[in-house]
Design an enzyme around this catalytic site. Sequence first.
Site, mmCIF file in Angstrom:
data_model
loop_
_atom_site.group_PDB
_atom_site.id
_atom_site.type_symbol
_atom_site.label_atom_id
_atom_site.label_comp_id
_atom_site.label_asym_id
_atom_site.label_seq_id
_atom_site.Cartn_x
_atom_site.Cartn_y
_atom_site.Cartn_z
ATOM 1 N N THR A 236 0.594 -1.175 0.114
ATOM 2 C CA THR A 236 -0.012 0.082 -0.254
ATOM 3 C C THR A 236 1.155 1.372 -0.014
ATOM 4 O O THR A 236 1.828 1.285 0.514
ATOM 5 C CB THR A 236 -0.806 -0.261 1.255
ATOM 6 O OG1 THR A 236 -1.718 -0.873 1.206
ATOM 7 C CG2 THR A 236 -2.095 1.112 1.659
ATOM 8 N N GLY B 265 -10.203 -3.103 2.960
ATOM 9 C CA GLY B 265 -9.364 -2.700 3.304
ATOM 10 C C GLY B 265 -9.556 -1.583 4.681
ATOM 11 O O GLY B 265 -10.586 -0.765 4.502
ATOM 12 N N GLY C 55 -0.374 -2.107 6.587
ATOM 13 C CA GLY C 55 -0.368 -3.228 7.367
ATOM 14 C C GLY C 55 -1.649 -4.142 6.907
ATOM 15 O O GLY C 55 -2.676 -3.102 6.194
HETATM 16 N N1 ASP Z 1 -3.661 -1.637 4.810
HETATM 17 C C1 ASP Z 1 -4.296 -2.276 3.338
HETATM 18 C C2 ASP Z 1 -5.658 -3.090 3.921
HETATM 19 O O1 ASP Z 1 -5.990 -3.812 4.763
HETATM 20 C C3 ASP Z 1 -3.063 -3.072 3.092
HETATM 21 C C4 ASP Z 1 -1.859 -3.011 3.504
HETATM 22 O O2 ASP Z 1 -1.393 -1.906 3.705
HETATM 23 O O3 ASP Z 1 -0.576 -3.570 2.550
HETATM 24 O O4 ASP Z 1 -5.575 -3.415 2.405
#
Ligand code: ASP
Length: 308
Positions: A175, A205, A227
Amino acid sequence: MSTYALAIHGGAGTIAPELMSATREKAYREALERALRSGHAILKDGGKALDAVEAAVRVLEDSPLFNAGRGAVFNADGQHEMDASLMNGRDLRAGAVAGVQNVKNPVQLARRVMENSDHVLISGNGAFEFAHKQKVVLEDDQYFFDDFRYQQWKEVAGSTSVRLDHSEGDRKFGTVGAVALDQHGDLAAATSTGGMTNKRWQRIGDSPIIGAGTYANNESCAVSCTGHGESFIRAVAAHDVHALMAYKGLSLAEAVRVVVHEKLPPLDGDGGLIAVDRAGNLVLDFNCSGMYRGHVGVDAVFHTAIFR
Ligand code: ASP
């Protein structure tokens, strides 16, 4: 010149130096620096924090290295469903999209939602229709195809396993997000993601959820998270940093420490966040082994880092 500051991230997770080749590390650092430069050019000339975070995130969305835009991971159906949001700290306006397909820059669409609709968050087919109406750039599926992501998905396709793309051995990118303070004293934050590999049921998410993955308020700070999204939603992580500052009087560094190292870990909240306060203090913190990140201020020195 008044002060200004910009920080960006490209995901957090199990990122170990021994698993990263020098060439790959260089490619990541260059992409991060490109994003910083695009945001910095706006802030230096007195532009808006909102424009700077959008510009920086768009650069990261255009890179196949990160799990957002072009590099978005595959969902269980072998498609790319992207989430993005942004928020303006001056007036608490916000825009977000969830589960959008074929949109080149989801953060741009989120901005259009904020500016050209009566809504904050739109999703799926409706968001696609809106994208058409707004004439944002659309790309075919091929644009989002990346062999590395495809192999990553193949390992879990057909199973119920859902993965954070940057927490599997040497699989590590994620992300993207940006936070900024501009010379007018305004704060802004933006976040964009492809979510989790092999996600089903139109899972959404934290990234497009205002208060969870993104938050900005001129009273306190601007925050962008990365995260394990489910945990960040339950922790209302981004807003919690604001709340600890606004209601408890904590400094930015202390508020971020509490959220990242005390509140998130008991909720399985692996990850990190970037934040800036109204004085231009920057904090880039995480509770896992690494986070792609960078920052720049009035001195125009571009800092990038990956490992702890
Ligand atoms: N927070 C993002 C999600 O859960 C994923 C990430 O941060 O890589 O969709």
